[in-house]
Design a protein around this motif. Structure first.
Motif, PDB file in Angstrom:
ATOM      1  N   ASP A 147       0.640  -1.089   0.118  1.00 35.81           N
ATOM      2  CA  ASP A 147       0.045  -0.003   0.077  1.00 35.81           C
ATOM      3  C   ASP A 147       0.995   1.293  -0.098  1.00 35.81           C
ATOM      4  O   ASP A 147       0.570   2.202  -0.711  1.00 35.81           O
ATOM      5  CB  ASP A 147      -1.077   0.015   1.091  1.00 35.81           C
ATOM      6  CG  ASP A 147      -1.906  -1.203   1.229  1.00 35.81           C
ATOM      7  OD1 ASP A 147      -2.011  -1.591   0.086  1.00 35.81           O
ATOM      8  OD2 ASP A 147      -2.437  -1.537   2.227  1.00 35.81           O
ATOM      9  N   GLN A 148       1.960   1.294   0.883  1.00 31.89           N
ATOM     10  CA  GLN A 148       2.663   2.554   0.961  1.00 31.89           C
ATOM     11  C   GLN A 148       3.569   2.727  -0.196  1.00 31.89           C
ATOM     12  O   GLN A 148       3.903   3.957  -0.637  1.00 31.89           O
ATOM     13  CB  GLN A 148       3.561   2.300   2.181  1.00 31.89           C
ATOM     14  CG  GLN A 148       2.785   2.362   3.544  1.00 31.89           C
ATOM     15  CD  GLN A 148       3.672   2.290   4.806  1.00 31.89           C
ATOM     16  OE1 GLN A 148       4.800   2.769   4.808  1.00 31.89           O
ATOM     17  NE2 GLN A 148       3.151   1.812   5.717  1.00 31.89           N
ATOM     18  N   SER A 149       3.804   1.785  -0.964  1.00 31.41           N
ATOM     19  CA  SER A 149       4.849   1.903  -2.079  1.00 31.41           C
ATOM     20  C   SER A 149       3.915   1.751  -3.341  1.00 31.41           C
ATOM     21  O   SER A 149       4.529   1.873  -4.767  1.00 31.41           O
ATOM     22  CB  SER A 149       5.777   0.686  -2.282  1.00 31.41           C
ATOM     23  OG  SER A 149       5.275  -0.248  -2.289  1.00 31.41           O
ATOM     24  N   HIS A 150       2.504   1.802  -3.198  1.00 25.21           N
ATOM     25  CA  HIS A 150       1.651   2.027  -4.440  1.00 25.21           C
ATOM     26  C   HIS A 150       1.737   0.778  -5.479  1.00 25.21           C
ATOM     27  O   HIS A 150       1.537   0.996  -6.724  1.00 25.21           O
ATOM     28  CB  HIS A 150       1.734   3.270  -5.107  1.00 25.21           C
ATOM     29  CG  HIS A 150       1.563   4.308  -4.253  1.00 25.21           C
ATOM     30  ND1 HIS A 150       0.576   4.715  -3.227  1.00 25.21           N
ATOM     31  CD2 HIS A 150       2.655   5.199  -3.840  1.00 25.21           C
ATOM     32  CE1 HIS A 150       0.954   5.881  -2.482  1.00 25.21           C
ATOM     33  NE2 HIS A 150       2.109   6.208  -2.735  1.00 25.21           N
ATOM     34  N   ILE A 151       2.105  -0.235  -4.911  1.00 27.20           N
ATOM     35  CA  ILE A 151       2.327  -1.530  -5.972  1.00 27.20           C
ATOM     36  C   ILE A 151       0.897  -2.067  -6.420  1.00 27.20           C
ATOM     37  O   ILE A 151       0.146  -2.340  -5.397  1.00 27.20           O
ATOM     38  CB  ILE A 151       3.208  -2.713  -5.414  1.00 27.20           C
ATOM     39  CG1 ILE A 151       4.515  -2.031  -5.213  1.00 27.20           C
ATOM     40  CG2 ILE A 151       3.078  -3.883  -6.133  1.00 27.20           C
ATOM     41  CD1 ILE A 151       5.629  -3.078  -4.539  1.00 27.20           C
TER      42      ILE A 151
END
Length: 448
Positions: A147-151
């Motif tokens: 989620d935090q790295s937008h994968i």
């Protein structure tokens, strides 16, 4: 309301934008392929190669994560080689204390995700990182990382040559795979093939390097064994040679003619063995870097003349005329007298032994910054095919057996090493078999 012309112009602009974007993507992917090809032709070990590849792909295509694993079939495990990631991914990984750089993915055949990749060479496609690292990292951490790295999508491609899987490459994207242009998809497939070939070559290079290191170690052990064995043999041979010499000199009483020749044979054979052992010891010293040189200022002409005089007896026994000629000059060199004596002795000894009948001419001269020794014989000569390897280890003239010359083929190799240690040169000249030969040594003259 927009007029027909305005709507048509808008459509044209959209089409131009689309085509410009496609052109930009094509240029970017072609540039990436060119860079990957340049990397693939380098001679690198797998870890270094992978580091260059993942960094190039991540920078060019902006993927969140690019990673390469090698497949160890014996352990059914994927071993990490290298990773490159976006700033987003790096920040998220650090904040979550999530590190899988050194974590292997084990038991792939039992994994529903990796089994078709490793066994059937299919491409893996998932929207959940936990499908890849669920056994190594807990699912909650992986979800936060995603989620935090937008994968959005993670692709795993097998890197294979024919039916052999070498490893996999992991690509984490911040968009759906289906949103990629067809050219982008084709480019990914193309660089996967380039990477597979490069990795195969790199693994082979690593295996060759490991084999070479093993061979060098075995060669060193062999050299050390020969050195130890030679030292052990030298002591009893010295005693055999010494006692037989004393017997021939009458130290233990006069010998009858019947026993004298056998004792002489013992002495001659022990002398040959001592020479052979000294050759082996010189080889071991050279190969282990233990050959010591004691350089002093000496007169090369006087040293050469002494060696010639020492060899006169052997020449007479063989029925060979040994001539010596020296031109005027200083002949001053800086050298190890023992080593240079050995080189000259070896060349004259060879000339005598390889000359069934005739003459050996030894000439020395001084000029143009060097002193030169030439040993010319009228013996068996040197065939052209032997000339190029004459100074290699264990090389002997083809006619050595015909003239009953028992040698190791080490003398010229040792001589070359010793001459080159003096910053000199040594070479041979011959018009061919049966036409004699000339061996030439050049050493730098001492200045002043």
């Amino acid at each position: 309301m927009a007029t027909y012309e305005e709507k048509h112009l808008t459509d044209i602009n959209k089409e131009l934008y689309k085509r410009n974007r496609e052109l930009a993507v094509k240029n970017k992917t072609l540039s990436l392929l060119r860079e990957l090809y340049q990397i693939s032709i380098l001679t690198l070990e797998p870890a270094a190669l992978s580091k260059r590849i993942v960094s190039t792909i991540q920078l060019a295509l902006g993927f969140e994560l690019v990673g390469i694993y090698t497949y160890q079939a014996a352990h059914d495990a994927l071993e990490p080689l290298s990773f490159a990631s976006s700033q987003n991914f790096s920040d998220a990984r650090i904040s979550l204390h999530c590190n899988f750089d050194n974590i292997a993915i084990e038991h792939t055949i039992n994994s529903s995700f990796f089994k078709p990749i490793v066994r059937d060479q299919h491409t893996g496609h998932t929207s959940h990182l936990c499908e890849i690292w669920d056994k190594e990292i807990d699912k909650e951490t992986l979800q936060k990382l995603q989620d935090q790295s937008h994968i959005v999508t993670t692709l795993v491609f097998p890197l294979s040559i024919e039916e052999r899987v070498l490893g996999v490459i992991v690509l984490c994207l911040n968009r759906e795979y289906d949103s990629l242009d067809e050219f982008e998809k084709e480019a990914i497939t193309s660089f996967i093939n380039v990477i597979a070939v490069a990795l195969d070559k790199s693994i082979l290079y690593q295996q060759i390097q490991a084999a070479n290191l093993k061979l060098k170690e075995l060669d060193k052990q062999k050299t050390e064994f020969v050195s130890i064995a030679s030292h052990q043999l030298r002591s009893p041979l010295t005693a055999i040679k010494g006692y037989s010499s004393m017997m021939l000199e009458g130290t233990y009483g006069e010998l009858g003619e019947k026993i004298k020749q056998p004792i002489q044979n013992i002495y001659d054979s022990s002398q040959r063995l001592v020479t052979i052992i000294e050759d082996f010891l010189n080889i071991t010293r050279i190969e282990l870097g233990r050959m010591k040189y004691e350089f002093v200022t000496l007169n090369f002409k006087e040293l050469a003349e002494k060696v010639v005089n020492d060899q006169q007896s052997a020449a007479k026994q063989k029925g060979v005329v040994l001539n010596y000629h020296a031109e005027g000059g200083k002949y001053t060199i800086n050298a190890d007298p023992g080593k240079i004596n050995q080189v000259i002795s070896n060349l004259i000894d060879n000339a005598i032994k390889y000359t069934p009948a005739g003459a050996v001419d030894v000439t020395v001269n001084d000029g143009k910054g060097v002193v030169r020794l030439a040993v010319k014989d009228s013996g068996v000569g040197i065939p052209a095919e032997v000339m190029s390897k004459l100074f290699e280890k264990f090389v002997r003239a083809d006619d050595a057996g015909k003239i009953n010359y028992a040698g190791t083929g080490l003398g010229l190799y040792v001589a070359k090493q010793m001459v080159e240690a003096h910053k000199g040169k040594i070479w041979a000249e011959s018009e061919g078999a049966g036409k004699g030969s000339t061996f030439i040594v050049e050493l730098p003259a001492k200045k002043g």
